[in-house]
Design an enzyme around this catalytic site. Structure first.
Site, PDB file in Angstrom:
ATOM      1  CG  ASP A 261      -2.199   0.935   1.098  1.00  0.00           C
ATOM      2  OD1 ASP A 261      -2.082   1.770  -0.080  1.00  0.00           O
ATOM      3  OD2 ASP A 261      -3.193   0.998   1.732  1.00  0.00           O
TER       4      ASP A 261
HETATM    5  C1  BGC Z   1      -4.891   3.269  -0.012  1.00  0.00           C
HETATM    6  C2  BGC Z   1      -5.049   2.388  -1.060  1.00  0.00           C
HETATM    7  C3  BGC Z   1      -4.756   2.850  -2.517  1.00  0.00           C
HETATM    8  C4  BGC Z   1      -3.541   3.826  -2.302  1.00  0.00           C
HETATM    9  C5  BGC Z   1      -3.182   4.575  -3.666  1.00  0.00           C
HETATM   10  C6  BGC Z   1      -3.967   4.312   0.064  1.00  0.00           C
HETATM   11  O1  BGC Z   1      -3.660   5.092   0.862  1.00  0.00           O
HETATM   12  O2  BGC Z   1      -5.230   2.532   1.041  1.00  0.00           O
HETATM   13  O3  BGC Z   1      -6.273   1.558  -1.235  1.00  0.00           O
HETATM   14  O4  BGC Z   1      -4.694   1.977  -3.603  1.00  0.00           O
HETATM   15  O5  BGC Z   1      -3.571   4.924  -1.354  1.00  0.00           O
HETATM   16  O6  BGC Z   1      -4.017   5.637  -3.923  1.00  0.00           O
END
Ligand code: BGC
Length: 853
Positions: A261
């Site tokens: 993530d």
């Molecule tokens: C989220 C993810 C997301 C990523 C990119 C993170 O803060 O938890 O679900 O894909 O950001 O935007």
């Protein structure tokens, strides 16, 4: 009319409907699958890379992509959020995206084949935008109703989540685009999500939280998984060798790549050894140069790097980004193009859950309608945070009903505004962003959706670089739609000068507060900086100047701040009285109530389940004025509705996507039936909910409830929710006529073995065609293990004409009867007698039979 029963064999799961066989071709006399051929290309490419190139490939080059390696014919792999649309690499409306209904809505359709069609549309969107991998679906569970991001996950039930997720992943990958099933694992709430240690015993971990991932890996073979921010049992998920290497790859045979993530990878050695392949976003990560140095210092074996690179190259080969490898889906094998507007509308109406419909209030009878509520005019069509996309157009309930009702029969009143907060500058604003260098020279301009500068990573306006960019000015005009005192403000960190109609409202610096989540700076609370009296229809000039100041900026690569505004507030009591008058004068009152971005979004959890602002008072006042009051709930996850027994009908519409208002008109007027069933228990009061805790103590959040979440926990607690799991009314009625079960030891499909086959005969006893979701629950009758009183075993959708009876055959997966044996570390079938129940919800069970295993 009674017709003979028709046999609708449902021999395999619904998502399996249109599986494309793996392409094969002949080479040198032997048959080679595309998988084999791609592996050869991958291995050859891997051998050509030196350590620096390999480690570079494992780290983002910017916010959304990996570097290209021309020496091996590798294009830059591009990723994008998900799950309801494909934003692309820009966080702006410049390149709009189809916005489908929220994941909770998709799950409410209980239709994996429809999820698959959604996935195919998203693949089409991804290809249009040059995106290779969609950062979706989210398959964490609704453990506590306070989870702030539940709108983005499917359900409280692992089986339903796994089935919908399987359909979705198959659909996206049918279109040759990768997925990253997320967030692996147990990112079930947002509080302290970067650090929280979720303490989960093996049984609930396997039976609940890992279960959707396992089902999707086995049934859809996803090309990617995203490792979560949180820890599980003391180990950060990006470093969790046991769950990533042993379970996901070893036991389940996952052969795709694991991406962190965003900003979740913290340790070079622990992450690469724990199975993490790619650290995002770049350019500053724990991989790249740091990983090359760790190999050279002998801390990390180069073999670990090779494994990760191989998986990234395999992904590239699958999506057609590696020269010489045939993509998993060749151009000629792509699904037929889908119409985004039509699919968004279809999913929305199929997802709406009619939880109450007294005296046949719906479908609406002809007559005058009073439409009430701020969200009826400014619909909340999607949830906030990284899931945000920018659709080309949206259809609000007011738009949808105005188009569908005879002219002159609809009135509108705002009634109550759910938000007292300033919101991104939308209606009435015409804004652009002007970029200047240190000498004040204009070096570029950008368009601005709703006054929000959201330039992430390298996504700067043409001609602008971080080295030259000195300030950004949001500038343009505002034409008020109401006279009165307008409030203006800022959201974001750093220095700001805000000017409206020649008056400087603010000139200062906003520092980072004590929020631990860097995304809070971006999605967080807006701050009011001043008010100006303005006249309806008379434009004024506005400007928000933001000199870049690295010291106070958010710790994310990018420029992120917003110009925010709030129109004149009228006296709330007066607004409610006005709405009640409108309701009294109409045959039907429709009140649209909603949550706001400050209630349901990413990066924080909910404090309560109340509707924000005076919306409860509004519903009570309208219901008192007109007994024929229909409430439309525009929320991604449950809200308390203490007035629920005082209104004629309640329709839950989730975040319904860009065509939500059109679908609403379809359903309210009866052109279509509301097709949804609750994917999650809807509590009457938060206080009744058996599992609520989302706040860690000393960094730890123990999942003390074990295997009892959702309806299992409600049943154990003896509390009654407002509406149970699985509940939802249509516009016809059903009789459950017969239920038969036969043990079956024959394999059902390659990865799961059915243990029994159930045949249910249901009849449409109403006067219009309808669709029913037949739900099967299995309830152990002999207590040899501590487990839920019943669990959802399988389900199927059936359509029938008035009077028609349909036989539906549904295989029961083996897993229904298994528990995770903590002693042996294996799945174990629990023999004994089970009640097999067929019904309309977990509490409305119409027929029961028994099965002994
Ligand atoms: C989220 C993810 C997301 C990523 C990119 C993170 O803060 O938890 O679900 O894909 O950001 O935007």
């Amino acid at each position: 009319m009674i017709t003979e029963a028709t046999d609708l064999q449902v021999g395999a799961p619904a998502w399996a409907a249109h599986t494309t066989p793996t392409a094969v071709r002949r080479r040198g006399g032997t048959t080679v699958t595309n998988d084999d051929a791609r592996e050869h290309v991958v291995e050859a490419a891997l051998r050509k890379l030196d350590l620096d190139a390999k480690t570079r490939l494992l780290a983002g080059q910017g916010m959304w992509s990996l570097p290209a390696l021309p020496e091996i014919g590798l294009a830059s792999l591009v990723m994008s959020d998900g799950p309801i649309g494909v934003r692309g690499v820009r966080w702006t409306a410049d390149d709009p995206s189809v916005a489908l209904p929220s994941p909770t809505a998709l799950a409410a359709t209980w239709d994996p084949a429809l999820a698959r069609r959604a996935g195919r549309l998203l693949a089409q969107e991804a290809r249009r935008k040059g995106v290779h991998v969609l950062l979706a679906p989210t398959v964490n569970l609704h453990r506590s109703p306070l989870g702030g991001r539940h709108f983005e996950a499917y359900s409280e039930d692992p089986y339903l989540t796994g089935e919908i997720g399987t359909g979705y992943v198959l659909g996206v990958q049918d279109g040759g685009v990768g997925t990253t099933v997320k967030h692996f694992v147990a990112n079930d709430a947002e509080t302290d999500r970067f650090t929280v240690d979720n303490v989960i015993a093996p049984r609930p971990l396997r039976e609940l939280y890992l279960a959707p991932f396992e089902a999707i890996v086995k049934n859809a073979r996803p090309w990617g998984i995203m490792a979560a921010y949180n820890q599980v049992n003391g180990v950060s998920m990006t470093e969790h060798g046991h769950l990533q290497n042993d379970v996901l790859r070893g036991e389940w045979g996952f052969d795709g790549f694991i991406v962190s993530d965003w900003m979740a990878a913290r340790s070079t050695k622990r992450a690469i050894e724990g199975g993490l392949d790619v650290a995002m976003p770049g350019p500053h990560t724990v991989y790249g140069e740091a990983l090359a140095a760790a190999v050279r210092d002998g801390e990390v074996a180069e073999e670990a790097v090779d494994h990760a690179v191989r998986r990234v190259l395999r992904l590239a080969a699958r999506v057609g980004a590696l020269e010489g490898a045939e993509p998993a889906v060749p151009e000629s094998g792509l699904p037929e193009a889908a119409d985004g507007d039509a699919l968004a509308r279809e999913i929305a109406r199929r997802s709406f859950v009619l939880v109450r419909n007294e005296r046949g209030a719906l479908p609406l009878r002809p007559g005058n309608v009073a439409l009430i509520g701020a969200a009826a005019r400014d619909a909340r069509i999607l949830g906030g945070g990284s899931a945000q996309v920018f659709p080309e157009h949206t259809v609000s309930p007011l738009d949808g009903l105005t188009a569908a009702l005879p002219p002159g029969t609809l009135t509108y009143a705002i009634g109550a505004d759910p938000s007292d907060e300033l919101a991104p500058a939308g209606t009435g604003f015409t804004l652009r962003a002007v970029c200047r260098d240190a000498d004040g020279r204009v070096i570029g301009e950008g368009s601005l959706p709703s006054g929000q500068v959201q330039w992430i990573g390298d996504d700067l306006p043409d001609g602008v670089t971080y080295d030259t960019l000195h300030s950004v000015e949001v500038t343009g005009t505002f034409t008020p739609r109401e006279s009165g005192e307008h409030a203006f403000g800022t959201r974001g960190l750093g220095a700001f000068t805000l000017t409206v109609a020649g008056e400087t409202l603010y000139d200062g610096v906003q520092q980072m507060g004590d929020e631990s989540d860097p995304f809070e700076a971006f999605f967080g609370a807006p701050t009011e900086r001043g008010r100006v009296s303005l006249t309806e229809g008379v434009p004024v000039e506005v400007s928000l100047l933001h000199p870049l100041d690295r010291e106070h900026a958010a710790p994310l690569p990018g420029v992120m701040f917003s110009f925010v505004h709030l129109g004149p507030r009228r006296d709330p009591d007066e607004l409610i009285a006005e709405a009640a008058r409108a309701a009294r004068a109409a045959d039907t009152a429709i009140v649209v109530v909603a949550t706001t971005e400050r209630v349901e979004s990413e990066g924080f959890d909910r404090r309560d389940l109340k509707l924000p602002g005076r919306q409860d008072d509004l519903v009570r006042a309208v219901a008192a004025a007109n007994p024929n009051t229909v409430v439309v709930v525009n929320a991604g996850s449950p809200v308390e509705m203490e007035w629920r027994d005082d209104v004629a009908a309640i329709l839950l519409t989730w975040f319904p996507g860009q065509e939500g208002g059109a679908a609403l008109a379809d359903v309210l007027l009866g052109a279509e039936e509301p097709g949804g069933r609750l994917p999650t228990t809807w509590p009457a009061r938060l206080a009744d909910a058996p599992v609520t805790e989302v706040t860690p103590t000393d960094g730890r959040l123990p999942y003390t409830e074990g295997v009892f979440i959702g309806y299992s926990a409600w049943e154990r607690s003896g509390n009654t929710p407002a509406y149970p799991f699985g509940h939802g009314l249509g516009y016809t009625t059903w009789e459950y006529e017969s239920l038969d079960v036969a043990p079956d030891h024959a394999p059902d499909h390659a990865t799961d073995h059915a243990s029994a086959r159930v045949t249910v005969r249901i009849r449409n006893t109403g006067t219009r065609p309808g669709r029913e979701v037949v739900q099967l629950y299995a309830a152990p009758m002999t207590d040899t293990a501590e487990r839920p009183a019943r669990r959802l075993a399988a389900f199927a959708s059936v359509e029938a004409a008035p009077g028609q009876a349909v036989d539906v055959e549904i295989p029961l997966p083996r897993r229904t009867f298994e528990i995770w044996d903590e002693e042996t570390g294996r799945w174990a079938m629990v023999p004994g007698a089970y009640a097999i129940e067929a019904g309309r919800s977990v509490t409305d069970r119409r027929l029961t039979t028994s099965l002994t295993l």
